[in-house]
Design an enzyme around this catalytic site. Structure first.
Site, PDB file in Angstrom:
ATOM      1  N   CYS A   1       0.865  -0.993   0.030  1.00  0.00           N
ATOM      2  CA  CYS A   1      -0.021   0.083   0.268  1.00  0.00           C
ATOM      3  C   CYS A   1       0.940   1.134   0.072  1.00  0.00           C
ATOM      4  O   CYS A   1       1.008   2.063  -0.862  1.00  0.00           O
ATOM      5  CB  CYS A   1      -0.973  -0.141   1.275  1.00  0.00           C
ATOM      6  SG  CYS A   1      -2.455  -1.172   1.083  1.00  0.00           S
ATOM      7  N   ILE A   2       1.595   1.533   1.087  1.00  0.00           N
ATOM      8  CA  ILE A   2       2.138   2.785   1.260  1.00  0.00           C
ATOM      9  C   ILE A   2       3.142   3.102   0.081  1.00  0.00           C
ATOM     10  O   ILE A   2       3.232   4.394  -0.425  1.00  0.00           O
ATOM     11  CB  ILE A   2       2.873   2.902   2.830  1.00  0.00           C
ATOM     12  CG1 ILE A   2       1.686   2.694   3.898  1.00  0.00           C
ATOM     13  CG2 ILE A   2       3.529   4.336   2.739  1.00  0.00           C
ATOM     14  CD1 ILE A   2       2.059   2.412   5.299  1.00  0.00           C
TER      15      ILE A   2
END
Length: 442
Positions: free
Chosen positions: A279-280
């Site tokens: 994600c990040i």
């Protein structure tokens, strides 16, 4: 036989959901799909998994979990109620709800790669029918559900909102977090129409503790990006502060801990060797790409990404400096990396900064090895390759190293033993300060 009216189609699906007789098809049996299958199956829904990896299909049908925090017993429990995994996508027609959980990576130019989503829809299109719900959980840019998925449904003559229902509900998995599970993490959901949202909320409320409806699929897509962009920016700030603090001979972890005593207005984020996970490191660039369509340049988001992406190099450069102070070059030096998962106590190496550090060390000519209790063999990855197995930690192994680089702070590591036998130890996670153990550094 007469065709059901639009209201009958929706009511029939809502009734199946309320009775837990609606069959759920989950496409992509990985770190998102498997926990989702467990949560839905435990709530009484029949679940059919889809995947294209033969090995994964066989593994799951044998009730062997490929994910550390999902035990085999959870799959065995599902098996009793009929859970199976297949690569026969014609069976999508059996399903009342189809949930897509496939990867959405970036390509080499950091632009969104929706090929997995699009190939899934190419395969599903022939098997869509009235009375189904389609949900996308993969992280993506705002507008994907409406602009990419909806045309597939319309192309087979199905009207979205009356005879077919389309929603976006971003995954919020946090592997290794014992406080939360798929069942207890609130679920954001947006529908293409009000009817779509109503059906989507009904489905997810049946096995998720709390559902948070928003006004549209685009709003739900943006919510997911905001969550991870906030983390990226804050971690980027702490990583930059780490570099400045090092230059001033200050301990950034001491400073963060002191600042965190303020009971308002400060949230503690911590630096590290980079950022990882699915994600990040990726999600912010979905928004920067989409923003360009509107003539916008997301400078703040991109700057945080640049800072975070530079941290593996910073960690290696620090090792080069410390070794040189001891009269040792990195080329030919024996370097042991501790932890290659992207965060503590999990077995997931996707986008792990440890892997990037390892590549840099290899480029410098280091004699490289690693130890990770959760990743015994370096996995097959699309862009990275190491013919390495995890080495057991022992006083003898540690004593043989010129340097030990702590990159992932697994709780299973014997930190006292490591500090006692490593001749040089670089802690990128602040573990030793937290434990009050002195480490051997220059």
């Amino acid at each position: 036989m007469s065709r059901k009216s639009d209201s009958e189609i929706k009511d029939t699906l809502l009734l199946k959901i309320s009775e837990r007789s609606a069959k759920l098809g989950i496409i992509g049996m990985g770190y998102v799909g498997i926990p989702l299958a467990v949560a839905a199956g435990n709530s009484g829904f029949p679940v059919l998994g889809f995947d294209i990896l033969k090995g994964r299909i066989s593994q799951l049908n044998a009730c062997q979990s490929p994910i550390k925090h999902i035990p085999n017993s959870a799959l065995e429990k599902l098996k009793v109620s009929g859970f199976e995994v297949t690569d026969d996508f014609t069976r999508a027609a059996e399903c009342d709800a189809l949930i897509i959980c496939v990867p959405t990576p970036l390509d080499k130019t950091r632009e969104p790669d929706l090929s997995f989503v699009e190939s899934t829809m190419d395969t599903l299109r022939a098997h869509l029918r009235p009375g189904q719900l389609l949900a996308l959980e993969s992280t993506t840019w705002p507008g994907t559900t409406q602009e990419v998925l909806k045309p597939y449904i319309q192309s087979v003559g199905l009207d979205v909102g009356t005879e077919f229902f389309l929603v976006y509900s971003p995954e919020r998995e946090d592997p290794g977090n014992a406080k939360f599970s798929t069942h207890t993490i609130p679920k954001v959901l947006g529908g293409d129409t009000e009817n779509c949202r109503e059906v989507g909320v009904a489905l997810y409320e049946a096995f998720i503790t709390k559902v948070v409806p928003v006004s549209s699929t685009k709003a739900a897509e943006m919510t997911k990006l905001l969550e991870n962009i906030q983390r990226s920016v804050n971690i980027g700030l702490m990583n930059e502060m780490k570099v400045v603090a090092d230059a001033m001979d200050l301990d950034i972890f001491e400073i963060i801990d002191a600042a965190a005593t303020k009971p308002f207005g400060f949230t503690a984020y911590y630096p590290g060797p980079g950022i990882g996970g699915h994600c990040i490191p990726i999600d912010p660039f979905y928004l920067t790409w989409k923003a360009r369509e509107f003539g916008l340049h997301t400078r703040f988001i991109e700057l945080a990404g640049e800072i975070n992406a530079a941290m593996p190099s910073y960690a290696v450069n620090k090792l080069v400096r410390v070794l040189s102070e001891r009269g040792k070059a990195l080329k030919g030096a024996k370097v042991l990396v501790l932890g290659i998962a992207y965060k503590r106590d999990i077995d997931d190496v996707r986008e792990s900064p440890s892997v990037l550090v390892m590549e840099l060390l290899r480029n410098w000519g280091a004699d490289l090895s690693y130890s990770d209790p959760y990743v015994q063999t370096f996995p097959v990855m699309r862009e990275h390759s190491f013919d390495l197995r995890s080495v057991p930690l022992s006083p003898e192994t540690l004593a043989q190293q010129d340097a030990v680089l702590l990159l992932t702070d697994h709780t299973d590591f014997d930190y006292e033993m490591i500090a006692a036998h490593a001749s040089l130890l670089i802690d990128t996670r602040g573990v030793y300060r937290r434990l009050g153990i002195t480490v051997p550094t220059a």
